[in-house]
Design a protein around this motif. Structure first.
Motif: not given
Ligand code: SAH
Ligand code: SF4
Ligand code: F3S
Length: 440
Positions: A119-140
């Motif tokens: 977004v900072a580079a001027g794009e719009k960002a969209l992510d509605t995937e349902m990935p295999e990995e657990d988001k909580f494992d990657h959140l500090p």
């Protein structure tokens, strides 16, 4: 990292969104953002949204519209939509409201920093995937003291039940349980930060079946018993449960586990077997009542709450009367009731609707009965002793407020040193939504 930018986050919907928002705040803190209550001074505004009923989803668009002057005044303000509306509507959100820079579904919050860089580079960002990995494992996780002595901990996400009215299986995806070891270490970290009460969360929390450290699959009751062993943790709760997953080990835990609080949210939606079938709930009214009897046999003072939908397609006056009958039999301490809202993509949305005025009138009748029951449950507390976990200062000086074992709001005169502690109180005054008490 020292904070240089400000994040304002608004949370709609259920407690799982509250937990997710907390985790997003933690993730963004690692990126140099501190939170602000004031949207006007924010560099990034995130709306963590809910799609459960039409009103909830439409609220997001009216709130977005109101951000226009802020964006005009500060062109580099970034606006993101997260949560269940993001998942359900994806790129359509940006088409309908061009001031949105970023749309992120509930399963990809760990990718937020990378999306913001785009977004900072001027794009719009969209992510509605349902990935295999657990988001909580990657959140500090933050290591600072917790803001409140009561915390949420998501243990299970998603739903495989597909009730005919409900968007959750589509917005949150398939049912996934987090592994036991992770949950226990997160729970210990919370207790180290001063948390005394943990509420385990899941759209179907009692369907929890997580990988245990012993190679076995653990049930929610197994997990509760392991949490019971954490020194410093005083109270355990869980929500929301489905009647069909209310297993015997969980019912007995309500009788045997002292840290498990005597309160259970067990939605039934309707008291009519015909409507329950049309809703795809996969149980009848009699089975629900039997379950309540078993729970009360295990824990006689258990406070029960529930959810109800009124005016589901095909609901007749007789069906509705059956709901009132069920409510009279159960005697709820609290409950939430909603007028049916057709949701795009769900099976029930294709069915003919009950006229609005009929549904509205039924909702009023149901709510009158539920309020009467709640008032009775509150009044029954007068003169009784209960425990309170004091959570914050009250409205009047010298007062603290917290929750009873039965999840009632309680205020009492108490020294500030009792914040974050469980105290014994005697109830003196009962109102519909709160109790006044004195320290014993
Ligand atoms: N997983 C929980 C509830 C999730 S949604 C359960 O199975 O009970 C929370 C509540 O919102 C539901 O219990 C239901 O009462 C209500 N709800 C869900 N979809 C709805 C709709 N389309 N219209 C009205 N109320 C709805
Ligand atoms: Fe929705 Fe039914 Fe799943 Fe609850 S059990 S989240 S109401 S589909
Ligand atoms: Fe709403 Fe999504 Fe929760 S639709 S109720 S925020 S799971």
């Amino acid at each position: 990292m020292t904070a240089t930018k400000k994040l304002h986050i608004k949370t709609y919907g259920c407690q799982m969104n509250v937990y997710d928002s907390e985790r997003m705040v933690e993730a963004m803190a690692a990126e140099g953002y501190e939170t602000t209550e004031d949207a006007g001074e924010a560099d990034l505004i995130l709306l963590n949204t809910c799609h459960i009923r039409e009103k909830a989803a439409e609220k997001v668009y009216s709130d977005l519209g109101r951000l226009r002057p802020l964006k005009d005044a500060k062109p580099d303000l970034r606006i993101g939509v997260a949560g269940c509306v993001a998942q359900a509507e994806g790129g359509e959100i940006m088409a309908r409201q061009p001031l949105v820079d970023l749309v992120v579904g509930p399963q990809t919050y760990h990718r937020l920093p990378a999306m913001l860089a785009r977004v900072a580079a001027g794009e719009k960002a969209l992510d509605t995937e349902m990935p295999e990995e657990d988001k909580f494992d990657h959140l500090p996780q933050l290591r600072t003291p917790a803001a409140k002595p009561s915390a949420f901990l998501t243990v299970q996400e998603g739903c495989d039940k597909f009730c005919a009215f409900c968007v959750v299986p589509y917005t949150r995806g398939a049912e996934v349980s987090r592994p036991v070891t992770r949950l226990l270490s997160e729970a210990r970290a919370l207790v180290d930060r001063g948390v005394r009460e943990i509420t385990l969360l899941g759209q179907n929390v009692n369907a929890y079946h997580g990988a245990g450290p012993d190679g076995r699959t653990w049930s929610l009751a197994d997990l509760i018993w392991a949490l019971d062993g954490i020194e410093g943790l005083a109270r355990i709760r869980f929500t929301t449960s489905h009647p069909n997953d209310m297993t015997d080990d969980l019912i007995s835990a309500h009788g045997d586990c002292a840290k498990l609080m005597p309160y259970l949210h067990l939605p039934v939606q309707s008291g009519s077997d015909r409507i329950l079938k049309a809703m795809n709930r996969k149980h009848g009214a009699a089975e629900y009542i039997k379950l309540i009897d078993k729970l009360r046999a295990a824990r006689p003072d258990l406070a029960l709450s529930g959810d109800f939908i009124v005016g589901f397609p095909g609901e007749t006056e007789a069906d509705f009367e059956a709901t009132l009958d069920l409510v009279r039999q159960v005697r709820y301490a609290a409950a939430y009731s909603f007028r049916y809202s057709p949701r795009p993509g769900t099976p029930a949305a294709e069915r003919p609707e009950v006229p609005t005025e009929v549904a509205v009138e039924r909702l009023h009748r149901l709510q009158a009965l539920l309020t009467e029951q709640q008032q009775a449950a509150q009044a029954a507390m007068i003169g009784r002793e209960t425990n309170v976990l004091f959570e914050k200062a009250g409205r009047l000086p010298g007062q603290l407020v917290g929750k009873s074992d039965y999840l009632q709001a309680v205020h009492a005169d108490a020294p500030e040193s009792m914040l974050g502690r469980v105290a014994r109180v005697r109830v003196t005054v009962a109102k519909t939504n709160s109790l006044a008490a004195e320290l014993v």
